[in-house]
Design a protein around this motif. Structure first.
Motif, PDB file in Angstrom:
ATOM      1  N   LEU A 171      -4.471  16.812  -5.138  1.00  0.00           N
ATOM      2  CA  LEU A 171      -3.813  16.379  -6.369  1.00  0.00           C
ATOM      3  C   LEU A 171      -4.742  15.472  -7.176  1.00  0.00           C
ATOM      4  N   PRO A 172      -4.640  15.490  -8.503  1.00  0.00           N
ATOM      5  CA  PRO A 172      -5.450  14.564  -9.314  1.00  0.00           C
ATOM      6  C   PRO A 172      -4.973  13.138  -9.123  1.00  0.00           C
ATOM      7  N   PRO A 173      -5.756  12.149  -9.546  1.00  0.00           N
ATOM      8  CA  PRO A 173      -5.336  10.744  -9.395  1.00  0.00           C
ATOM      9  C   PRO A 173      -4.045  10.453 -10.156  1.00  0.00           C
ATOM     10  N   PHE A 174      -3.235   9.567  -9.600  1.00  0.00           N
ATOM     11  CA  PHE A 174      -2.013   9.123 -10.251  1.00  0.00           C
ATOM     12  C   PHE A 174      -2.259   7.777 -10.935  1.00  0.00           C
ATOM     13  N   ASP A 175      -1.510   7.510 -11.993  1.00  0.00           N
ATOM     14  CA  ASP A 175      -1.550   6.178 -12.591  1.00  0.00           C
ATOM     15  C   ASP A 175      -0.937   5.160 -11.635  1.00  0.00           C
ATOM     16  N   VAL A 176       0.202   5.523 -11.041  1.00  0.00           N
ATOM     17  CA  VAL A 176       0.898   4.637 -10.112  1.00  0.00           C
ATOM     18  C   VAL A 176       1.466   5.473  -8.965  1.00  0.00           C
ATOM     19  N   ILE A 177       1.283   4.988  -7.754  1.00  0.00           N
ATOM     20  CA  ILE A 177       1.939   5.547  -6.581  1.00  0.00           C
ATOM     21  C   ILE A 177       3.030   4.560  -6.190  1.00  0.00           C
ATOM     22  N   HIS A 178       4.297   4.944  -6.396  1.00  0.00           N
ATOM     23  CA  HIS A 178       5.413   4.022  -6.148  1.00  0.00           C
ATOM     24  C   HIS A 178       6.050   4.362  -4.815  1.00  0.00           C
ATOM     25  N   ALA A 179       5.956   3.461  -3.862  1.00  0.00           N
ATOM     26  CA  ALA A 179       6.542   3.651  -2.542  1.00  0.00           C
ATOM     27  C   ALA A 179       7.834   2.852  -2.446  1.00  0.00           C
ATOM     28  N   GLN A 180       8.956   3.553  -2.299  1.00  0.00           N
ATOM     29  CA  GLN A 180      10.232   2.891  -2.075  1.00  0.00           C
ATOM     30  C   GLN A 180      10.333   2.546  -0.599  1.00  0.00           C
ATOM     31  N   PHE A 181      10.310   1.280  -0.283  1.00  0.00           N
ATOM     32  CA  PHE A 181      10.319   0.694   1.057  1.00  0.00           C
ATOM     33  C   PHE A 181       8.886   0.501   1.568  1.00  0.00           C
ATOM     34  N   GLY A 182       8.696  -0.655   2.195  1.00  0.00           N
ATOM     35  CA  GLY A 182       7.389  -0.986   2.744  1.00  0.00           C
ATOM     36  C   GLY A 182       6.928  -0.019   3.808  1.00  0.00           C
ATOM     37  N   THR A 183       7.876   0.561   4.566  1.00  0.00           N
ATOM     38  CA  THR A 183       7.507   1.518   5.606  1.00  0.00           C
ATOM     39  C   THR A 183       6.829   2.738   5.015  1.00  0.00           C
ATOM     40  N   VAL A 184       7.297   3.189   3.855  1.00  0.00           N
ATOM     41  CA  VAL A 184       6.671   4.324   3.175  1.00  0.00           C
ATOM     42  C   VAL A 184       5.313   3.917   2.616  1.00  0.00           C
ATOM     43  N   ALA A 185       5.210   2.672   2.145  1.00  0.00           N
ATOM     44  CA  ALA A 185       3.955   2.186   1.566  1.00  0.00           C
ATOM     45  C   ALA A 185       2.837   2.137   2.605  1.00  0.00           C
ATOM     46  N   VAL A 186       3.186   1.809   3.852  1.00  0.00           N
ATOM     47  CA  VAL A 186       2.163   1.791   4.906  1.00  0.00           C
ATOM     48  C   VAL A 186       1.545   3.172   5.063  1.00  0.00           C
ATOM     49  N   GLU A 187       2.390   4.203   5.061  1.00  0.00           N
ATOM     50  CA  GLU A 187       1.860   5.567   5.149  1.00  0.00           C
ATOM     51  C   GLU A 187       1.060   5.926   3.904  1.00  0.00           C
ATOM     52  N   ALA A 188       1.560   5.516   2.734  1.00  0.00           N
ATOM     53  CA  ALA A 188       0.836   5.799   1.498  1.00  0.00           C
ATOM     54  C   ALA A 188      -0.538   5.127   1.501  1.00  0.00           C
ATOM     55  N   LEU A 189      -0.623   3.923   2.066  1.00  0.00           N
ATOM     56  CA  LEU A 189      -1.902   3.228   2.150  1.00  0.00           C
ATOM     57  C   LEU A 189      -2.879   3.999   3.026  1.00  0.00           C
ATOM     58  N   HIS A 190      -2.418   4.535   4.158  1.00  0.00           N
ATOM     59  CA  HIS A 190      -3.273   5.350   5.011  1.00  0.00           C
ATOM     60  C   HIS A 190      -3.772   6.583   4.253  1.00  0.00           C
ATOM     61  N   LEU A 191      -2.894   7.196   3.470  1.00  0.00           N
ATOM     62  CA  LEU A 191      -3.273   8.389   2.715  1.00  0.00           C
ATOM     63  C   LEU A 191      -4.286   8.046   1.633  1.00  0.00           C
ATOM     64  N   ARG A 192      -4.115   6.893   1.014  1.00  0.00           N
ATOM     65  CA  ARG A 192      -5.074   6.494  -0.018  1.00  0.00           C
ATOM     66  C   ARG A 192      -6.434   6.188   0.587  1.00  0.00           C
ATOM     67  N   ARG A 193      -6.440   5.538   1.737  1.00  0.00           N
ATOM     68  CA  ARG A 193      -7.708   5.273   2.415  1.00  0.00           C
ATOM     69  C   ARG A 193      -8.433   6.568   2.763  1.00  0.00           C
ATOM     70  N   ALA A 194      -7.654   7.581   3.158  1.00  0.00           N
ATOM     71  CA  ALA A 194      -8.243   8.864   3.545  1.00  0.00           C
ATOM     72  C   ALA A 194      -8.633   9.717   2.344  1.00  0.00           C
ATOM     73  N   GLY A 195      -8.305   9.248   1.123  1.00  0.00           N
ATOM     74  CA  GLY A 195      -8.645   9.999  -0.077  1.00  0.00           C
ATOM     75  C   GLY A 195      -7.696  11.131  -0.388  1.00  0.00           C
ATOM     76  N   ILE A 196      -6.555  11.203   0.313  1.00  0.00           N
ATOM     77  CA  ILE A 196      -5.598  12.280   0.064  1.00  0.00           C
ATOM     78  C   ILE A 196      -4.835  12.040  -1.233  1.00  0.00           C
ATOM     79  N   ILE A 197      -4.492  10.787  -1.492  1.00  0.00           N
ATOM     80  CA  ILE A 197      -3.887  10.422  -2.778  1.00  0.00           C
ATOM     81  C   ILE A 197      -4.709   9.293  -3.377  1.00  0.00           C
ATOM     82  N   ARG A 198      -4.699   9.229  -4.713  1.00  0.00           N
ATOM     83  CA  ARG A 198      -5.481   8.211  -5.414  1.00  0.00           C
ATOM     84  C   ARG A 198      -4.631   7.603  -6.523  1.00  0.00           C
TER      85      ARG A 198
END
Length: 208
Positions: free
Chosen positions: A82-109
């Motif tokens: 997927l192309p980079p997003f302006d904002v990745i909004h994670a509802q709940f901190g538990t989801v944000a932890v997974e989103a952070l792992h994905l961002r580190r891996a370059g899967i989402i930006r």
């Protein structure tokens, strides 16, 4: 990223028009290791997931048991490329932890915005400890919560105050017009309506 085609009232109306066309649906992981490996290889051959990304999705540190069992690869394959997003909004901190792992891996930006809503700073921390969000607080771009009590709790946990705001949960009052009711005269039972889960922290006993 969705599991089922559940429709929200905003879909198809105003700013919600066309949202369903942009929903990424999870790829179900087949039962059994042989079928799951075959499915993962098909995802790789089809270019849904690159080799480097595929390897990062096997990491048990980032994805727990879902890594080596290939469930993470199936669950997150729709997000690859997927192309980079302006904002990745994670509802709940538990989801944000997974989103952070994905961002580190370059899967989402994109900038990571986290909304803390309740269980993520209560029961989650009872299981994982008060340092569970240390990496998220360090690398997340902004944090929201819905009341001062949760804000103070986040500050105590180490959330940076300069990147923390209160955003109360919105309610469309036009959908709940006031209905005048006769005062209770003692001649009939009192009727109470409680909306919420029947758990202690919701204060059912206090309401009664």
């Amino acid at each position: 990223l969705a599991d089922t085609p559940v429709r929200h009232p905003i879909l198809g109306v105003g700013l919600g028009a066309g949202l369903l066309d942009r929903v990424r649906r999870r790829v179900p992981a087949p039962p059994g290791p042989v079928r799951r490996v075959g499915s993962a290889l098909r995802l790789l051959r089809a270019g849904r997931v690159g080799p480097a990304t595929g390897l990062s999705l096997l990491d048990p540190v980032r994805h727990g048991r879902d890594g080596p069992t290939l469930r993470a690869l199936h669950r997150l394959a729709p997000l690859a490329g997927l192309p980079p997003f302006d904002v990745i909004h994670a509802q709940f901190g538990t989801v944000a932890v997974e989103a952070l792992h994905l961002r580190r891996a370059g899967i989402i930006r994109g900038r990571l915005l986290t909304s803390f809503r309740g269980y993520d700073i209560s029961s989650t921390l009872h299981r994982h400890g008060p340092c569970h969000y240390a990496d998220l607080f360090r690398e997340g771009d902004w944090f929201l919560t819905n009341c001062r009590f949760f804000r103070d709790r986040l500050l105590d946990l180490g959330c940076p105050g300069e990147r923390l705001s209160i955003l109360p949960s919105g309610l469309d009052l036009a959908r709940f017009p006031l209905v005048e009711r006769a005062a209770w005269d003692g001649g009939r039972p009192i009727e109470l309506l409680f909306v919420g889960r029947l758990v202690a922290k919701k204060g059912v006993e206090d309401a009664i």
